[in-house]
Design a protein around this motif. Structure first.
Motif, short mmCIF file in Angstrom:
data_model
loop_
_atom_site.label_atom_id
_atom_site.label_comp_id
_atom_site.label_asym_id
_atom_site.label_seq_id
_atom_site.Cartn_x
_atom_site.Cartn_y
_atom_site.Cartn_z
N GLN A 219 0.85 -1.19 0.00
CA GLN A 219 0.00 0.00 0.00
C GLN A 219 0.89 1.24 0.00
O GLN A 219 2.06 1.17 0.36
CB GLN A 219 -0.92 0.00 1.21
N PHE A 220 0.29 2.36 -0.41
CA PHE A 220 1.05 3.62 -0.53
C PHE A 220 0.28 4.76 0.11
O PHE A 220 -0.95 4.79 0.08
CB PHE A 220 1.26 3.97 -2.02
N ARG A 221 1.01 5.71 0.69
CA ARG A 221 0.44 6.99 1.11
C ARG A 221 1.19 8.09 0.37
O ARG A 221 2.42 8.06 0.30
CB ARG A 221 0.63 7.22 2.61
N PHE A 222 0.43 9.03 -0.17
CA PHE A 222 1.01 10.15 -0.92
C PHE A 222 0.72 11.43 -0.15
O PHE A 222 -0.45 11.76 0.09
CB PHE A 222 0.36 10.26 -2.31
N LEU A 223 1.76 12.14 0.24
CA LEU A 223 1.56 13.46 0.85
C LEU A 223 1.60 14.49 -0.26
O LEU A 223 2.61 14.60 -0.98
CB LEU A 223 2.66 13.74 1.88
N ASP A 229 -1.48 23.88 2.92
CA ASP A 229 -0.59 22.90 3.55
C ASP A 229 -0.68 21.57 2.81
O ASP A 229 -0.48 21.56 1.60
CB ASP A 229 -0.83 22.79 5.06
N GLY A 230 -0.90 20.48 3.50
CA GLY A 230 -0.82 19.20 2.81
C GLY A 230 -2.03 18.33 3.06
O GLY A 230 -2.83 18.57 3.97
N ALA A 231 -2.17 17.29 2.26
CA ALA A 231 -3.22 16.29 2.44
C ALA A 231 -2.58 14.92 2.21
O ALA A 231 -1.66 14.79 1.40
CB ALA A 231 -4.35 16.52 1.45
N MET A 232 -3.05 13.93 2.95
CA MET A 232 -2.53 12.57 2.79
C MET A 232 -3.53 11.76 1.97
O MET A 232 -4.71 11.68 2.30
CB MET A 232 -2.35 11.94 4.18
N GLN A 254 -7.60 8.82 -6.75
CA GLN A 254 -7.11 9.90 -7.62
C GLN A 254 -6.91 11.14 -6.76
O GLN A 254 -7.57 11.31 -5.73
CB GLN A 254 -8.10 10.16 -8.77
N ILE A 255 -6.00 11.98 -7.16
CA ILE A 255 -5.75 13.24 -6.46
C ILE A 255 -6.63 14.31 -7.08
O ILE A 255 -6.65 14.48 -8.30
CB ILE A 255 -4.26 13.64 -6.58
N GLU A 256 -7.40 15.01 -6.23
CA GLU A 256 -8.25 16.09 -6.74
C GLU A 256 -7.97 17.41 -6.04
O GLU A 256 -8.57 18.43 -6.35
CB GLU A 256 -9.73 15.70 -6.58
N GLU A 257 -7.03 17.37 -5.10
CA GLU A 257 -6.73 18.56 -4.30
C GLU A 257 -6.16 19.69 -5.19
O GLU A 257 -5.57 19.43 -6.23
CB GLU A 257 -5.72 18.23 -3.21
N ILE A 258 -6.33 20.90 -4.69
CA ILE A 258 -5.79 22.10 -5.36
C ILE A 258 -4.90 22.82 -4.35
O ILE A 258 -5.34 23.10 -3.24
CB ILE A 258 -6.93 23.08 -5.76
#
Ligand code: NAG
Ligand code: NAG
Length: 272
Positions: A219-223, A229-232, A254-258
């Motif tokens: 498994q993976f966590r992406f910061l 700031d940040g999201a995990m 999927q990453i949707e953060e801005i």
């Protein structure tokens, strides 16, 4: 003893989150559409972009219909800018369209004369209908550009196991189809259903590696940067125990953060 230690990554992730939080912009407005002005030229052949610094290889030419670009170091960000999307438009009267073209950063541009070197397709794509030949003849044009979210319709963030991986001692992966408008600042890895997290390091571009490869499925966590700031982002099962070099694995997320920048002017209304 090992059981009571915090996950290996938590210290580094904490430092990164603190740094991100400290990056405030007192003199400029928060903005996710900072407009930059520079110049852009283009590669007349696509190969420089496919052998690019991000490490996408020939895959890059298939990204976004071949609308890819090399960006200067401030956009490349030591590889964290790989996969970022930009809307670029030129302003030659009658030749350039108002909307320009959305491109994906796949390479580092070391030439300080232009912020971008675009693929020929992307450069021509900034033209009004029927004007692409005239635009290509200009070779270099003034442009405005802004970061925009990457959208991979129907595709999740994916992990490609690189050919340099050597089971069970070394794992190198490439991050593909990175959505949103963020940068990946850290990647942690652990066996599926385990909290024994270790960290990967950025080898170059979009390629991350580790020589401490857990056994079994992974498994993976992406910061990622998000807001100020940040999201995990947590992908709970990505690589099967029998992962193989050269294969691409769906992360299931999927990453949707801005991420916000600080700038002036900001394209507030998203008018182009
Ligand atoms: C660009 O690079 C060249 C050669 O390294 C240098 O002479 C020139 O001053 C640079 N221009 C800018 C605007 O930084
Ligand atoms: C992980 O946990 C889930 C839910 O408890 C279980 O269904 C799955 O088989 C486990 N996977 C592994 C590899 O242990």
């Amino acid at each position: 003893m090992a059981a009571v230690l915090p996950p290996a990554s938590s210290a580094s992730s904490f430092v990164i989150l603190s740094l991100l939080a400290a990056l405030s912009f007192p003199l400029v407005s928060p903005c996710d559409r900072c407009v930059h002005r520079s110049k852009a030229s283009y590669f007349s052949i696509p190969s420089p972009l496919s052998s690019g610094a991000c490490g996408y290889g020939g895959l890059a030419l298939g990204f976004n219909g071949g609308n890819v670009a090399a960006g200067i170091p401030s956009l490349y960000k030591n590889g964290a800018g790989c996969g970022a999307c930009f809307q670029v438009r030129c302003n030659a009267a009658g030749i350039c369209s108002k909307h320009g073209k959305t491109v994906i950063l796949t390479d580092l541009n070391k030439d300080n004369g232009t912020d971008f070197v675009l693929s020929g397709r992307a450069f021509a794509g900034m033209a009004n209908p029927g004007m692409s030949r005239q635009l290509l003849q200009l070779s270099i044009v003034d442009v405005e550009y802004k970061r925009v979210p990457c959208e991979y319709k129907g595709l999740n963030l994916a992990i490609r196991v690189e050919e340099s991986s050597q089971k069970p001692h070394y794992l190198a992966v490439k991050v593909l189809y990175q959505g949103g408008q963020t940068e990946i600042v850290a990647i942690d890895i652990a066996p599926v259903n385990s909290s024994r997290w270790g960290y990967m390091r950025r080898n170059h571009g979009a390629v991350w590696d580790t020589s401490r490869v857990p056994e079994g499925g992974l498994q993976f966590r992406f910061l990622v940067t998000s807001g100020y700031d940040g999201a995990m982002k947590w992908a709970r099962s990505v690589l099967p125990a029998e992962w193989r070099n050269g294969e691409v694995y769906d992360s299931g997320i999927q990453i949707e953060e801005i991420a916000e920048e600080g700038c002036s002017p900001c394209d507030e209304g998203g008018t182009w």
